[in-house]
Enzyme design. Sequence first.
Site: not given
Length: 224
Positions: A7, A9, A182
């Site tokens: 991922d 961001d 995250d």
Amino acid sequence: MKLALFDLDHTLIPIDSDHAWGEFATRIGWADPVEFKRRNDAFYEQYKAGTLDIHEYIRFTTEPVRRHGPGASAEAHTRFMREVVGPAITPQARALVEAHRKAGEQIAIVTATNEFVTRPIAHSFGVQELIAVELARGPGGWYSGDIAGTPSFREGKVTRVAEWLAARGRGWGDVDITFYSDSRNDLPLLEKVQHPVATNPDDTLRATALARGWRILELFKEQQ
């Protein structure tokens, strides 16, 4: 085939590139500073809560780019990379990607942020394979505000990775996948792969990772 998926961001970079692009667009005068910020912040809170309407958000966030056209948008993004994204990329994040590359693994970034914002960021990590929200184009060849195909968001990330594998003649059983994320929004893909890594996780993902014995990586804390 060993595959390392990241991922973007708050996983590889300690900012939300989509939200940051909106703030940057406002700063350079491409959007109303009050109304755009209000809506941009509201959409970001929806994303964190897992309630975002991705189609509505894409229509909103691409409006300044659609209005200014490809030339001005490319110039603005170069400045965005120089002033916002570049300084946010840490040596630790680059080292993590490089470790997988040196191990001979195929690397891809899988993000719910759109391709316009993220492709230059992926290239800055030396990553050519980007699975992002693809933007449909209108009659003039520029972005229309719609999404092309399945958005790489929540369950859509599983679909898009499956499509990516199929295009290479492979299925889930043919690959050994590590996925770093995250966000609670990425639980569908984290649950699908062999090696889920909760990276700088939000509270929901942290609790899930602890309960299931998943690895937890505090990538950005390691630089302090």
